[in-house]
Design a protein around this motif. Structure first.
Motif, PDB file in Angstrom:
ATOM      1  N   MET A   1      10.841  98.481  37.487  1.00 22.30           N
ATOM      2  CA  MET A   1      11.785  97.381  37.452  1.00 22.30           C
ATOM      3  C   MET A   1      13.217  97.940  37.522  1.00 22.30           C
ATOM      4  N   THR A   2      14.046  97.297  38.314  1.00 26.17           N
ATOM      5  CA  THR A   2      15.424  97.719  38.491  1.00 26.17           C
ATOM      6  C   THR A   2      16.268  97.219  37.328  1.00 26.17           C
ATOM      7  N   SER A   3      17.155  98.064  36.833  1.00 35.12           N
ATOM      8  CA  SER A   3      17.997  97.673  35.703  1.00 35.12           C
ATOM      9  C   SER A   3      19.122  96.752  36.176  1.00 35.12           C
ATOM     10  N   SER A   4      19.686  96.009  35.234  1.00 43.52           N
ATOM     11  CA  SER A   4      20.829  95.146  35.541  1.00 43.52           C
ATOM     12  C   SER A   4      21.984  95.953  36.110  1.00 43.52           C
ATOM     13  N   ASN A   5      22.233  97.128  35.552  1.00 48.39           N
ATOM     14  CA  ASN A   5      23.314  97.977  36.058  1.00 48.39           C
ATOM     15  C   ASN A   5      23.094  98.360  37.514  1.00 48.39           C
ATOM     16  N   ASP A   6      21.839  98.671  37.868  1.00 47.81           N
ATOM     17  CA  ASP A   6      21.517  99.010  39.253  1.00 47.81           C
ATOM     18  C   ASP A   6      21.721  97.803  40.170  1.00 47.81           C
ATOM     19  N   ILE A   7      21.317  96.630  39.700  1.00 50.99           N
ATOM     20  CA  ILE A   7      21.486  95.412  40.496  1.00 50.99           C
ATOM     21  C   ILE A   7      22.962  95.126  40.717  1.00 50.99           C
ATOM     22  N   PHE A   8      23.765  95.194  39.657  1.00 42.35           N
ATOM     23  CA  PHE A   8      25.203  94.952  39.802  1.00 42.35           C
ATOM     24  C   PHE A   8      25.845  95.988  40.721  1.00 42.35           C
ATOM     25  N   SER A   9      25.396  97.228  40.644  1.00 42.09           N
ATOM     26  CA  SER A   9      25.923  98.269  41.514  1.00 42.09           C
ATOM     27  C   SER A   9      25.618  97.953  42.981  1.00 42.09           C
ATOM     28  N   SER A  10      24.383  97.571  43.266  1.00 37.81           N
ATOM     29  CA  SER A  10      24.006  97.195  44.640  1.00 37.81           C
ATOM     30  C   SER A  10      24.789  95.975  45.108  1.00 37.81           C
ATOM     31  N   ALA A  11      24.951  94.999  44.216  1.00 33.78           N
ATOM     32  CA  ALA A  11      25.681  93.774  44.557  1.00 33.78           C
ATOM     33  C   ALA A  11      27.130  94.094  44.905  1.00 33.78           C
ATOM     34  N   LYS A  12      27.736  94.994  44.160  1.00 39.84           N
ATOM     35  CA  LYS A  12      29.129  95.374  44.418  1.00 39.84           C
ATOM     36  C   LYS A  12      29.251  96.167  45.711  1.00 39.84           C
ATOM     37  N   GLN A  13      28.258  97.007  45.997  1.00 39.69           N
ATOM     38  CA  GLN A  13      28.262  97.745  47.266  1.00 39.69           C
ATOM     39  C   GLN A  13      28.176  96.774  48.443  1.00 39.69           C
ATOM     40  N   ARG A  14      27.344  95.739  48.307  1.00 41.92           N
ATOM     41  CA  ARG A  14      27.256  94.733  49.372  1.00 41.92           C
ATOM     42  C   ARG A  14      28.606  94.042  49.563  1.00 41.92           C
ATOM     43  N   ALA A  15      29.277  93.761  48.454  1.00 41.34           N
ATOM     44  CA  ALA A  15      30.586  93.102  48.532  1.00 41.34           C
ATOM     45  C   ALA A  15      31.592  93.996  49.252  1.00 41.34           C
ATOM     46  N   GLN A  16      31.569  95.276  48.945  1.00 37.33           N
ATOM     47  CA  GLN A  16      32.511  96.195  49.592  1.00 37.33           C
ATOM     48  C   GLN A  16      32.212  96.330  51.076  1.00 37.33           C
ATOM     49  N   SER A  17      30.950  96.530  51.420  1.00 44.82           N
ATOM     50  CA  SER A  17      30.611  96.725  52.834  1.00 44.82           C
ATOM     51  C   SER A  17      30.797  95.438  53.641  1.00 44.82           C
ATOM     52  N   GLY A  18      30.567  94.283  53.011  1.00 44.26           N
ATOM     53  CA  GLY A  18      30.748  93.007  53.698  1.00 44.26           C
ATOM     54  C   GLY A  18      32.136  92.431  53.538  1.00 44.26           C
ATOM     55  N   GLN A  19      32.980  93.133  52.791  1.00 48.73           N
ATOM     56  CA  GLN A  19      34.341  92.685  52.491  1.00 48.73           C
ATOM     57  C   GLN A  19      34.342  91.273  51.900  1.00 48.73           C
ATOM     58  N   PHE A  20      33.434  91.046  50.957  1.00 44.74           N
ATOM     59  CA  PHE A  20      33.356  89.754  50.280  1.00 44.74           C
ATOM     60  C   PHE A  20      34.489  89.648  49.262  1.00 44.74           C
ATOM     61  N   PRO A  21      35.112  88.489  49.152  1.00 49.34           N
ATOM     62  CA  PRO A  21      36.226  88.313  48.214  1.00 49.34           C
ATOM     63  C   PRO A  21      35.784  87.892  46.819  1.00 49.34           C
ATOM     64  N   TYR A  22      34.614  88.330  46.401  1.00 47.55           N
ATOM     65  CA  TYR A  22      34.076  88.053  45.070  1.00 47.55           C
ATOM     66  C   TYR A  22      33.297  89.275  44.617  1.00 47.55           C
ATOM     67  N   ALA A  23      32.782  89.256  43.408  1.00 48.09           N
ATOM     68  CA  ALA A  23      32.204  90.463  42.792  1.00 48.09           C
ATOM     69  C   ALA A  23      31.045  91.077  43.567  1.00 48.09           C
ATOM     70  N   GLY A  24      30.186  90.245  44.162  1.00 50.33           N
ATOM     71  CA  GLY A  24      29.056  90.817  44.881  1.00 50.33           C
ATOM     72  C   GLY A  24      28.049  89.788  45.331  1.00 50.33           C
ATOM     73  N   ALA A  25      26.961  90.302  45.911  1.00 50.65           N
ATOM     74  CA  ALA A  25      25.883  89.451  46.419  1.00 50.65           C
ATOM     75  C   ALA A  25      24.547  90.038  45.983  1.00 50.65           C
ATOM     76  N   VAL A  26      23.648  89.162  45.535  1.00 47.04           N
ATOM     77  CA  VAL A  26      22.327  89.585  45.057  1.00 47.04           C
ATOM     78  C   VAL A  26      21.235  88.893  45.858  1.00 47.04           C
ATOM     79  N   THR A  27      20.103  89.543  45.955  1.00 47.72           N
ATOM     80  CA  THR A  27      18.935  88.914  46.561  1.00 47.72           C
ATOM     81  C   THR A  27      18.364  87.899  45.569  1.00 47.72           C
ATOM     82  N   PRO A  28      17.518  86.989  46.025  1.00 45.33           N
ATOM     83  CA  PRO A  28      16.886  86.077  45.068  1.00 45.33           C
ATOM     84  C   PRO A  28      16.121  86.825  43.962  1.00 45.33           C
ATOM     85  N   GLN A  29      15.415  87.885  44.341  1.00 46.97           N
ATOM     86  CA  GLN A  29      14.654  88.648  43.354  1.00 46.97           C
ATOM     87  C   GLN A  29      15.579  89.305  42.328  1.00 46.97           C
TER      88      GLN A  29
END
Length: 154
Positions: free
Chosen positions: A1-29
């Motif tokens: 199981m992925t930790s919350s910290n890992d999920i937030f890290s991935s979400a923030k990486q998606r935001a940076q690479s997609g240049q999202f103007p919010y904290a991040g993006a998560v998958t439904p899972q």
């Protein structure tokens, strides 16, 4: 199981690479994992009440499942009270996971909330139903429902 910290890290990486103007993006899972791991995390369903009633909605404890319409039904016009209604149900430092049908309105909601002082706004990628398949049906190729996560309704 992925930790919350890992999920937030991935979400923030998606935001940076997609240049999202919010904290991040998560998958439904990932959203489901965050919701299960911390009762303070809130899902904000920005679909209309009609969509939630007729199509279905995520099954969550009431304190984690917020409903703030982005558009009004049947007009389809923007909800002029969106920010006021969001403020009535969520603090600006809460982790907010925004959900819509296929991931468009939720991005706009996360952006607007961030622009107005909400510090932890995340878009749920793919949305509740996801995009249409080749036959024009939803819930078959992506989204919360396709992922087999808890929901009730039509």
């Amino acid at each position: 199981m992925t930790s919350s910290n890992d999920i937030f890290s991935s979400a923030k990486q998606r935001a940076q690479s997609g240049q999202f103007p919010y904290a991040g993006a998560v998958t439904p899972q990932e959203a489901w994992s965050l919701l299960q791991g911390n009762n303070a995390v809130k899902l904000v369903d920005v679909r209309t009440k009609a969509e939630r009633d007729w199509i279905g909605q995520v099954t969550l404890p009431a304190e984690q499942h917020l409903a703030v319409q982005w558009n009004l039904y049947p007009e389809g016009t923007p909800n002029p009270q969106f920010l006021e209604q969001l403020a009535a149900v969520a603090d600006k430092d809460c982790v907010l996971l925004f959900l819509c049908r296929s991931g468009v309105r939720s991005r706009h909601a996360a952006k607007l909330a961030t622009e107005n002082g909400y510090t932890q706004c995340y878009d749920i990628l793919e949305g509740f139903e996801g995009n249409k398949d080749s036959a024009g049906h939803r819930k078959t190729i992506e989204g919360w429902c396709k992922a087999g996560l808890p929901w009730a309704g039509a």
